[in-house]
Motif scaffolding. Structure first.
Motif, PDB file in Angstrom:
ATOM      1  N   THR A   1     -15.598 -10.600  -5.324  1.00 48.58           N
ATOM      2  CA  THR A   1     -14.462  -9.765  -4.928  1.00 48.58           C
ATOM      3  C   THR A   1     -14.372  -8.529  -5.805  1.00 48.58           C
ATOM      4  O   THR A   1     -14.100  -7.423  -5.314  1.00 48.58           O
ATOM      5  CB  THR A   1     -13.159 -10.583  -5.007  1.00 48.58           C
ATOM      6  OG1 THR A   1     -13.208 -11.633  -4.039  1.00 48.58           O
ATOM      7  CG2 THR A   1     -11.944  -9.716  -4.738  1.00 48.58           C
TER       8      THR A   1
ATOM      9  N   ARG B   1       0.838  -1.207   0.000  1.00 44.84           N
ATOM     10  CA  ARG B   1       0.000   0.000   0.000  1.00 44.84           C
ATOM     11  C   ARG B   1       0.872   1.256   0.000  1.00 44.84           C
ATOM     12  O   ARG B   1       0.595   2.221  -0.714  1.00 44.84           O
ATOM     13  CB  ARG B   1      -0.925   0.011   1.217  1.00 44.84           C
ATOM     14  CG  ARG B   1      -2.076  -0.971   1.145  1.00 44.84           C
ATOM     15  CD  ARG B   1      -3.125  -0.651   2.209  1.00 44.84           C
ATOM     16  NE  ARG B   1      -2.576  -0.598   3.559  1.00 44.84           N
ATOM     17  CZ  ARG B   1      -2.484  -1.652   4.366  1.00 44.84           C
ATOM     18  NH1 ARG B   1      -2.884  -2.843   3.953  1.00 44.84           N
ATOM     19  NH2 ARG B   1      -1.985  -1.527   5.583  1.00 44.84           N
TER      20      ARG B   1
ATOM     21  N   LEU C   1      -9.078 -12.065  -6.511  1.00 47.43           N
ATOM     22  CA  LEU C   1      -9.864 -11.651  -7.678  1.00 47.43           C
ATOM     23  C   LEU C   1      -9.808 -12.699  -8.785  1.00 47.43           C
ATOM     24  O   LEU C   1     -10.834 -13.085  -9.353  1.00 47.43           O
ATOM     25  CB  LEU C   1      -9.362 -10.306  -8.203  1.00 47.43           C
ATOM     26  CG  LEU C   1     -10.061  -9.789  -9.462  1.00 47.43           C
ATOM     27  CD1 LEU C   1     -11.527  -9.504  -9.203  1.00 47.43           C
ATOM     28  CD2 LEU C   1      -9.345  -8.556 -10.007  1.00 47.43           C
TER      29      LEU C   1
ATOM     30  N   ARG D   1      -8.429  -7.343  -0.044  1.00 46.14           N
ATOM     31  CA  ARG D   1      -9.714  -6.655  -0.212  1.00 46.14           C
ATOM     32  C   ARG D   1      -9.785  -5.426   0.695  1.00 46.14           C
ATOM     33  O   ARG D   1     -10.295  -4.381   0.301  1.00 46.14           O
ATOM     34  CB  ARG D   1     -10.876  -7.604   0.081  1.00 46.14           C
ATOM     35  CG  ARG D   1     -11.014  -8.738  -0.914  1.00 46.14           C
ATOM     36  CD  ARG D   1     -12.382  -9.412  -0.811  1.00 46.14           C
ATOM     37  NE  ARG D   1     -12.713  -9.806   0.549  1.00 46.14           N
ATOM     38  CZ  ARG D   1     -12.377 -10.964   1.104  1.00 46.14           C
ATOM     39  NH1 ARG D   1     -11.681 -11.860   0.414  1.00 46.14           N
ATOM     40  NH2 ARG D   1     -12.739 -11.252   2.356  1.00 46.14           N
TER      41      ARG D   1
ATOM     42  N   GLU E   1     -16.754  -6.023  -4.612  1.00 42.77           N
ATOM     43  CA  GLU E   1     -16.387  -5.484  -3.295  1.00 42.77           C
ATOM     44  C   GLU E   1     -15.314  -4.412  -3.394  1.00 42.77           C
ATOM     45  O   GLU E   1     -15.338  -3.416  -2.660  1.00 42.77           O
ATOM     46  CB  GLU E   1     -15.924  -6.619  -2.379  1.00 42.77           C
ATOM     47  CG  GLU E   1     -15.566  -6.174  -0.979  1.00 42.77           C
ATOM     48  CD  GLU E   1     -15.179  -7.324  -0.063  1.00 42.77           C
ATOM     49  OE1 GLU E   1     -14.572  -7.053   0.991  1.00 42.77           O
ATOM     50  OE2 GLU E   1     -15.479  -8.486  -0.397  1.00 42.77           O
ATOM     51  N   ILE E   2     -14.344  -4.594  -4.296  1.00 39.83           N
ATOM     52  CA  ILE E   2     -13.240  -3.634  -4.397  1.00 39.83           C
ATOM     53  C   ILE E   2     -13.437  -2.645  -5.535  1.00 39.83           C
ATOM     54  O   ILE E   2     -12.578  -1.799  -5.796  1.00 39.83           O
ATOM     55  CB  ILE E   2     -11.883  -4.360  -4.548  1.00 39.83           C
ATOM     56  CG1 ILE E   2     -11.815  -5.156  -5.861  1.00 39.83           C
ATOM     57  CG2 ILE E   2     -11.617  -5.268  -3.342  1.00 39.83           C
ATOM     58  CD1 ILE E   2     -10.448  -5.818  -6.097  1.00 39.83           C
TER      59      ILE E   2
ATOM     60  N   SER F   1      -7.419  -3.596   1.485  1.00 43.67           N
ATOM     61  CA  SER F   1      -6.577  -2.575   0.858  1.00 43.67           C
ATOM     62  C   SER F   1      -7.114  -2.172  -0.514  1.00 43.67           C
ATOM     63  O   SER F   1      -6.493  -1.337  -1.185  1.00 43.67           O
ATOM     64  CB  SER F   1      -5.142  -3.102   0.705  1.00 43.67           C
ATOM     65  OG  SER F   1      -4.606  -3.501   1.943  1.00 43.67           O
ATOM     66  N   ARG F   2      -8.230  -2.803  -0.927  1.00 40.00           N
ATOM     67  CA  ARG F   2      -8.822  -2.585  -2.252  1.00 40.00           C
ATOM     68  C   ARG F   2      -7.804  -2.834  -3.364  1.00 40.00           C
ATOM     69  O   ARG F   2      -7.736  -2.105  -4.355  1.00 40.00           O
ATOM     70  CB  ARG F   2      -9.427  -1.176  -2.363  1.00 40.00           C
ATOM     71  CG  ARG F   2     -10.565  -0.938  -1.381  1.00 40.00           C
ATOM     72  CD  ARG F   2     -11.203   0.414  -1.545  1.00 40.00           C
ATOM     73  NE  ARG F   2     -11.961   0.530  -2.792  1.00 40.00           N
ATOM     74  CZ  ARG F   2     -13.197   0.066  -2.957  1.00 40.00           C
ATOM     75  NH1 ARG F   2     -13.811  -0.577  -1.962  1.00 40.00           N
ATOM     76  NH2 ARG F   2     -13.816   0.231  -4.094  1.00 40.00           N
ATOM     77  N   LEU F   3      -7.024  -3.894  -3.172  1.00 40.92           N
ATOM     78  CA  LEU F   3      -6.007  -4.271  -4.156  1.00 40.92           C
ATOM     79  C   LEU F   3      -6.449  -5.529  -4.903  1.00 40.92           C
ATOM     80  O   LEU F   3      -6.621  -6.583  -4.285  1.00 40.92           O
ATOM     81  CB  LEU F   3      -4.666  -4.538  -3.461  1.00 40.92           C
ATOM     82  CG  LEU F   3      -3.862  -3.311  -3.048  1.00 40.92           C
ATOM     83  CD1 LEU F   3      -2.641  -3.726  -2.233  1.00 40.92           C
ATOM     84  CD2 LEU F   3      -3.428  -2.512  -4.275  1.00 40.92           C
ATOM     85  N   PRO F   4      -6.635  -5.454  -6.209  1.00 41.66           N
ATOM     86  CA  PRO F   4      -6.921  -6.668  -6.986  1.00 41.66           C
ATOM     87  C   PRO F   4      -5.725  -7.614  -6.935  1.00 41.66           C
ATOM     88  O   PRO F   4      -4.572  -7.180  -7.037  1.00 41.66           O
ATOM     89  CB  PRO F   4      -7.145  -6.141  -8.408  1.00 41.66           C
ATOM     90  CG  PRO F   4      -7.357  -4.676  -8.260  1.00 41.66           C
ATOM     91  CD  PRO F   4      -6.595  -4.256  -7.048  1.00 41.66           C
ATOM     92  N   THR F   5      -5.993  -8.900  -6.772  1.00 37.25           N
ATOM     93  CA  THR F   5      -4.924  -9.894  -6.704  1.00 37.25           C
ATOM     94  C   THR F   5      -5.156 -10.992  -7.730  1.00 37.25           C
ATOM     95  O   THR F   5      -6.299 -11.349  -8.040  1.00 37.25           O
ATOM     96  CB  THR F   5      -4.865 -10.555  -5.319  1.00 37.25           C
ATOM     97  OG1 THR F   5      -6.168 -11.027  -4.971  1.00 37.25           O
ATOM     98  CG2 THR F   5      -4.387  -9.581  -4.258  1.00 37.25           C
TER      99      THR F   5
END
Length: 322
Positions: A301, A209, A255, A236, A304-305, A238-242
């Motif tokens: 997911t 982040r 994701l 999630r 959500e993000i 951190s709202r980071l797609p993975t």
């Protein structure tokens, strides 16, 4: 003939269940991994395959396994513990684990389950077709798959230009620089952060982040798949797609996942073990390369993000979780 055998007499409580009496002799199979999930999944798919081959846990097979839970410092003492149990064969989950085991007992038959780095380039085998020495097994070349996952993440998020790479604590030294260089050739800045046990995941995502990455490629590492739910929750939050390795990781909240069909590879590891237990030298057994791969997208997911997954990526997926 097995390299080592033992009579059923004596207590096996320290390493596994007591085989049924009157069965004569048992084969002894060890497993060492950086993550508990490898043990659980071999029990789910590998042990039933061994039973079909005639090696039934509790009757003709004793199975004992250890996990370092992502901590590289624990591998050497756990390897000593596994070897002290006098196994006929040991399953090594990853190249570093195989090296630790072979360094302690060069003659010990080892089945890779799985080799993430090219075992020939890594000095574990002379060739895939005829490995020679004491190591054979299943190869999935996780380095190449990590690169493939980076390419897929770019398709899903074409605007992402700074991408995080969550690297496993036991990765071979060349793996991260190779990934960073490959990303640069794609025009992507890759920010690598290393993690091991579950306690390191929070700080790793905090570092990602802070680096202001747009998404994260989760490297192929048993410790990450073992703690997939916690990892996905951190991403999630951190709202980071993975993009992760196994189907189970997408089911846990990543994701996207892209990787081999896990069940097939675990069964193939068991078949390699059975051949050695019947007396075939590991150096004469060709290494098996993963052939079937699957992609899973988790739209829950994505919602959500706040990410919209392109239709092209959805069309390529074998499963979409709604």
């Amino acid at each position: 003939m097995l390299r080592r055998r033992m009579l059923l007499a004596g207590s096996l409580a320290a390493t596994g269940a007591m085989p049924a009496r009157g069965q004569g002799r048992v084969a002894r199979l060890g497993l060492l991994s950086s993550g508990q999930i490898s043990i659980d999944q071999f029990r789910q798919w590998g042990l039933p395959e061994l039973a079909r081959e005639g090696f039934v846990e509790g009757r003709t097979l004793q199975f004992f396994a250890r996990s370092s839970d992502g901590d590289p410092a624990r591998l050497a003492p756990l390897a000593a513990e596994v070897i002290a149990a006098r196994p006929d064969v040991v399953i090594a989950v990853s190249n570093p684990v195989a090296h630790v085991l072979r360094a302690r007992d060069p003659g010990l038959p080892i089945v890779m389950g799985f080799a993430g780095t090219d075992p020939v380039a890594d000095g574990l085998a002379a060739s895939l077709a005829r490995p020679g020495g004491s190591v054979t097994g299943v190869v999935m070349l996780a380095e190449e798959l990590d690169l493939k996952r980076l390419e897929m993440l770019r398709l899903a998020l074409p605007g992402a230009r700074r991408i995080g790479y969550l690297a496993g604590a036991t990765f071979v030294p060349s793996r991260v620089p190779a990934m960073v260089a490959a990303a640069a050739r794609m025009g992507v800045e890759l920010v690598a952060v290393s993690a091991g046990g579950p306690e390191s995941l929070g700080p790793a995502f905090a570092a990602l982040r802070s680096a202001d990455v747009h998404a994260v490629v989760v490297g192929s590492f048993p410790g990450f798949s073992t703690h997939a739910a916690a990892l996905a929750a951190l991403a999630r939050g951190s709202r980071l797609p993975t993009i992760c390795e196994w189907r189970t990781m997408a089911e846990a909240g990543c994701l996207i996942s892209h990787g081999p069909v896990n069940e097939e590879l675990r069964r193939q590891v068991a078949r390699h073990v059975a051949r050695i237990l019947r007396g075939q030298p590991p150096g004469e057994i060709p290494m098996f390369q993963a052939e079937r791969f699957e992609t899973v997208v988790n739209l829950r997911t994505a919602r959500e993000i706040g990410v919209e997954v392109p239709a092209l990526v959805l069309a390529a997926a074998q499963e979409v979780i709604e």
